[in-house]
Every structure is written in structure tokens, then in C-alpha cells.
Design a protein around this motif. Sequence first.
Motif, mmCIF file in Angstrom:
data_model
loop_
_atom_site.group_PDB
_atom_site.id
_atom_site.type_symbol
_atom_site.label_atom_id
_atom_site.label_comp_id
_atom_site.label_asym_id
_atom_site.label_seq_id
_atom_site.Cartn_x
_atom_site.Cartn_y
_atom_site.Cartn_z
ATOM 1 N N THR A 29 -3.746 -6.342 -3.338
ATOM 2 C CA THR A 29 -4.055 -5.894 -1.973
ATOM 3 C C THR A 29 -5.419 -6.386 -1.500
ATOM 4 O OG1 THR A 29 -4.847 -3.762 -2.808
ATOM 5 C CG2 THR A 29 -2.552 -3.880 -2.082
ATOM 6 N N ARG A 45 -2.585 -3.721 -8.566
ATOM 7 C CA ARG A 45 -2.386 -3.414 -7.145
ATOM 8 C C ARG A 45 -3.648 -3.739 -6.350
ATOM 9 N NH1 ARG A 45 -0.913 1.607 -7.456
ATOM 10 N NH2 ARG A 45 -2.837 2.551 -6.748
ATOM 11 N N MET A 62 0.831 -1.204 0.000
ATOM 12 C CA MET A 62 0.000 0.000 0.000
ATOM 13 C C MET A 62 0.865 1.254 0.000
ATOM 14 S SD MET A 62 -3.138 -0.834 -0.306
ATOM 15 C CE MET A 62 -4.013 0.641 0.163
#
Length: 123
Positions: free
Chosen positions: A69, A65, A51
Motif C-alpha cells: 500500500t 500490506r 486497504m
Amino acid sequence: MHLVYIAIFGALGCLSRFMVSGWVYALIGRALPYGTLAVNVIGSLLLGLLMEGGLRSAALPADIRMGITTGFMGGFTTFSTFSYETVRLLEDGSMVAAGANILLNVTVSVVFAGLGIFLARQL
């Protein structure tokens, strides 16, 4: 497209959690829920790193991403299993083990999330 990445990475995260926690239990045993602790701590470190790194760099496209995540890390870490195992320890009268499980999961995971953020800032 991000939903596809979340689904794919989520499946990989679940499989990874199963393998890592099983390996930890085989290595250390089940006196405490060490497998769950391991995936939560590793996941916290990686999420902090990813992050913070994602905020500082565009190296990973936003969809990827988000897949990593939300999908992978969401499938890899497990608050629900931690909660269930803690309740089971309490029901079994293992107050010290339940307290240790809570303290270790929360404290060590938060410290490792902070470590991940710190490491990302060093890159």
C-alpha cells in the motif's frame, strides 16, 4: 523490516507506473495526460481494495500490506505528475484540457477507490 518491503515494493510501483503510463500514451496519445490518469485510477481502485481487504482479513501480513500500500501504490500513483501536467496545460492556455484533467483525475479516482472498497466488502 517494513522499510525494506516499502523500498522494494516502491521500486516495483515506480517501474510499473512508467510501463503502464507509457503503454497508455502509446495506445491513446497525449491529448490529455491519459497515462497519469490511468495509473491514478488503477491505483485508487487497488488501494481501496487492498486497504479495505486488509482491514477485513489477516491474509497479508502487516509488513507486506504496508509494503504494497505505501510502497507499491505510492510509487505507482502520482499526484505530483498530475499537478505538474495540469499546470503545464494551464500555461499552454488549454483551460478546457486542464479542467478535464482535474475533473477526471479527482472524480474518477475517488469513484474507483470507492469501487475498490465495495469490491473488498463483497469478498
